[in-house]
Motif scaffolding. Structure first.
Motif, PDB file in Angstrom:
ATOM      1  N   ILE A 101       0.926  -1.226   0.017  1.00  0.00           N
ATOM      2  CA  ILE A 101      -0.153   0.085   0.074  1.00  0.00           C
ATOM      3  C   ILE A 101       0.814   1.174   0.092  1.00  0.00           C
ATOM      4  CG2 ILE A 101      -1.630   1.306   1.375  1.00  0.00           C
ATOM      5  CD1 ILE A 101      -2.903  -1.427   2.143  1.00  0.00           C
ATOM      6  N   GLY A 102       1.998   1.182   0.471  1.00  0.00           N
ATOM      7  CA  GLY A 102       3.107   2.303   0.334  1.00  0.00           C
ATOM      8  C   GLY A 102       3.294   2.687  -0.901  1.00  0.00           C
ATOM      9  N   VAL A 103       2.947   1.832  -1.882  1.00  0.00           N
ATOM     10  CA  VAL A 103       3.149   2.516  -3.355  1.00  0.00           C
ATOM     11  C   VAL A 103       2.092   3.560  -3.739  1.00  0.00           C
ATOM     12  CG1 VAL A 103       4.438   0.522  -4.008  1.00  0.00           C
ATOM     13  CG2 VAL A 103       1.768   0.863  -4.679  1.00  0.00           C
ATOM     14  N   THR A 104       1.157   3.683  -2.924  1.00  0.00           N
ATOM     15  CA  THR A 104       0.157   4.617  -3.240  1.00  0.00           C
ATOM     16  C   THR A 104       0.709   6.259  -2.734  1.00  0.00           C
ATOM     17  OG1 THR A 104      -1.218   4.461  -1.030  1.00  0.00           O
ATOM     18  CG2 THR A 104      -1.745   2.929  -2.932  1.00  0.00           C
ATOM     19  N   ASP A 105       1.436   6.223  -1.958  1.00  0.00           N
ATOM     20  CA  ASP A 105       1.823   7.608  -1.256  1.00  0.00           C
ATOM     21  C   ASP A 105       0.597   8.138  -0.559  1.00  0.00           C
ATOM     22  OD1 ASP A 105       4.645   7.514  -1.506  1.00  0.00           O
ATOM     23  OD2 ASP A 105       4.443   8.385  -3.317  1.00  0.00           O
ATOM     24  N   ASN A 106      -0.479   7.337  -0.018  1.00  0.00           N
ATOM     25  CA  ASN A 106      -1.452   7.822   0.764  1.00  0.00           C
ATOM     26  C   ASN A 106      -1.629   7.723   1.905  1.00  0.00           C
ATOM     27  OD1 ASN A 106      -4.204   8.749   1.396  1.00  0.00           O
ATOM     28  ND2 ASN A 106      -5.105   7.849  -0.248  1.00  0.00           N
ATOM     29  N   PRO A 107      -1.192   8.676   2.804  1.00  0.00           N
ATOM     30  CA  PRO A 107      -1.087   8.238   4.461  1.00  0.00           C
ATOM     31  C   PRO A 107      -2.329   7.916   5.053  1.00  0.00           C
ATOM     32  CG  PRO A 107      -0.217  10.458   3.865  1.00  0.00           C
ATOM     33  CD  PRO A 107      -0.789   9.950   2.554  1.00  0.00           C
ATOM     34  N   ALA A 108      -3.399   8.298   4.493  1.00  0.00           N
ATOM     35  CA  ALA A 108      -4.780   7.931   4.899  1.00  0.00           C
ATOM     36  C   ALA A 108      -5.055   6.402   4.783  1.00  0.00           C
ATOM     37  CB  ALA A 108      -5.967   8.307   4.023  1.00  0.00           C
ATOM     38  N   LEU A 109      -4.174   5.517   4.216  1.00  0.00           N
ATOM     39  CA  LEU A 109      -4.142   4.242   4.142  1.00  0.00           C
ATOM     40  C   LEU A 109      -3.278   3.323   5.207  1.00  0.00           C
ATOM     41  CD1 LEU A 109      -4.458   3.641   0.242  1.00  0.00           C
ATOM     42  CD2 LEU A 109      -6.261   3.383   1.766  1.00  0.00           C
ATOM     43  N   ASP A 110      -2.682   4.186   5.598  1.00  0.00           N
ATOM     44  CA  ASP A 110      -1.416   3.529   6.707  1.00  0.00           C
ATOM     45  C   ASP A 110      -2.147   2.828   7.798  1.00  0.00           C
ATOM     46  OD1 ASP A 110       0.297   4.716   5.288  1.00  0.00           O
ATOM     47  OD2 ASP A 110       0.597   6.585   6.727  1.00  0.00           O
ATOM     48  N   ASP A 111      -3.420   3.104   8.347  1.00  0.00           N
ATOM     49  CA  ASP A 111      -4.139   2.266   9.276  1.00  0.00           C
ATOM     50  C   ASP A 111      -4.667   1.090   9.043  1.00  0.00           C
ATOM     51  OD1 ASP A 111      -3.534   4.060  11.350  1.00  0.00           O
ATOM     52  OD2 ASP A 111      -5.342   5.471  11.211  1.00  0.00           O
ATOM     53  N   VAL A 112      -5.106   1.055   7.668  1.00  0.00           N
ATOM     54  CA  VAL A 112      -5.483  -0.141   7.162  1.00  0.00           C
ATOM     55  C   VAL A 112      -4.489  -1.138   6.844  1.00  0.00           C
ATOM     56  CG1 VAL A 112      -6.727  -1.137   5.093  1.00  0.00           C
ATOM     57  CG2 VAL A 112      -7.651   0.981   6.042  1.00  0.00           C
ATOM     58  N   ALA A 113      -3.360  -0.536   6.176  1.00  0.00           N
ATOM     59  CA  ALA A 113      -2.027  -1.474   6.081  1.00  0.00           C
ATOM     60  C   ALA A 113      -1.587  -2.045   7.385  1.00  0.00           C
ATOM     61  CB  ALA A 113      -1.122  -0.553   5.228  1.00  0.00           C
ATOM     62  N   ALA A 114      -1.581  -1.357   8.490  1.00  0.00           N
ATOM     63  CA  ALA A 114      -1.043  -1.696   9.711  1.00  0.00           C
ATOM     64  C   ALA A 114      -1.925  -2.882  10.196  1.00  0.00           C
ATOM     65  CB  ALA A 114      -0.620  -0.550  10.704  1.00  0.00           C
ATOM     66  N   GLU A 115      -3.319  -2.602  10.087  1.00  0.00           N
ATOM     67  CA  GLU A 115      -4.279  -3.513  10.432  1.00  0.00           C
ATOM     68  C   GLU A 115      -4.030  -4.874   9.719  1.00  0.00           C
ATOM     69  OE1 GLU A 115      -7.401  -5.378  12.863  1.00  0.00           O
ATOM     70  OE2 GLU A 115      -6.138  -3.494  13.042  1.00  0.00           O
ATOM     71  N   VAL A 116      -3.927  -4.967   8.641  1.00  0.00           N
ATOM     72  CA  VAL A 116      -3.930  -6.237   7.782  1.00  0.00           C
ATOM     73  C   VAL A 116      -2.427  -6.754   7.880  1.00  0.00           C
ATOM     74  CG1 VAL A 116      -3.596  -7.095   5.326  1.00  0.00           C
ATOM     75  CG2 VAL A 116      -5.033  -5.298   5.742  1.00  0.00           C
ATOM     76  N   ARG A 117      -1.437  -5.765   8.180  1.00  0.00           N
ATOM     77  CA  ARG A 117       0.011  -6.513   8.537  1.00  0.00           C
ATOM     78  C   ARG A 117      -0.082  -7.421   9.705  1.00  0.00           C
ATOM     79  NH1 ARG A 117       5.634  -5.663   7.673  1.00  0.00           N
ATOM     80  NH2 ARG A 117       6.515  -6.397   9.304  1.00  0.00           N
TER      81      ARG A 117
END
Length: 137
Positions: A101-117
């Motif tokens: 998700i980091g490839v999107t450069d959208n910090p609003a997705l950081d929480d979702v990415a962390a949850e999935v991880r």
């Protein structure tokens, strides 16, 4: 590294089943199950090791992510790979959602990415824990 992985003791098909079950316990459904060995045999007449790609999706988390970034669907579902190593053991590897998700450069997705991880880490840890328990029994 772009994946999270664990070595797991056990028979290949049993590890695949356990992986699917562990994903389910974390809210992921497997939307696709690609058998690379069978595909290479059928399409290329080539032998390959046991290798399965499981397309995992957690609908609530996918909904949140897509609501924020509609093009994110190009990166979904998240792949989890189960493969047989040269030594006969089995490895389970999941895409690192924070890197993906980091490839999107959208910090609003950081929480979702962390949850999935975190959920993928629990899946992998449960598989490794099960393997340790089965070898000690």
């Amino acid at each position: 590294m772009y994946t999270l992985k664990r070595s797991v003791d056990g028979e290949f098909d049993a590890v695949v089943d356990e992986t699917i079950e562990a994903l389910g316990a974390e809210g992921f459904g497997v939307l696709c199950d690609i058998d690379i060995r069978a595909t290479f045999a059928e399409k290329l007449d080539e032998e390959f090791r046991n290798y399965r790609i499981l397309g995992a999706c957690n609908p609530p988390l996918a909904h949140d992510a897509l609501a924020e970034e509609i093009e994110l669907g190009a990166l979904l579902p998240c792949n989890v790979v189960v493969y047989e190593r040269d030594d006969g053991g089995v490895t389970v590897s999941a895409v690192d959602p924070e890197r993906l998700i980091g490839v999107t450069d959208n910090p609003a997705l950081d929480d979702v990415a962390a949850e999935v991880r975190e959920r993928f880490e629990r899946v992998l840890d449960s598989l490794a824990d099960d393997a340790v328990q089965s070898t000690e029994a």
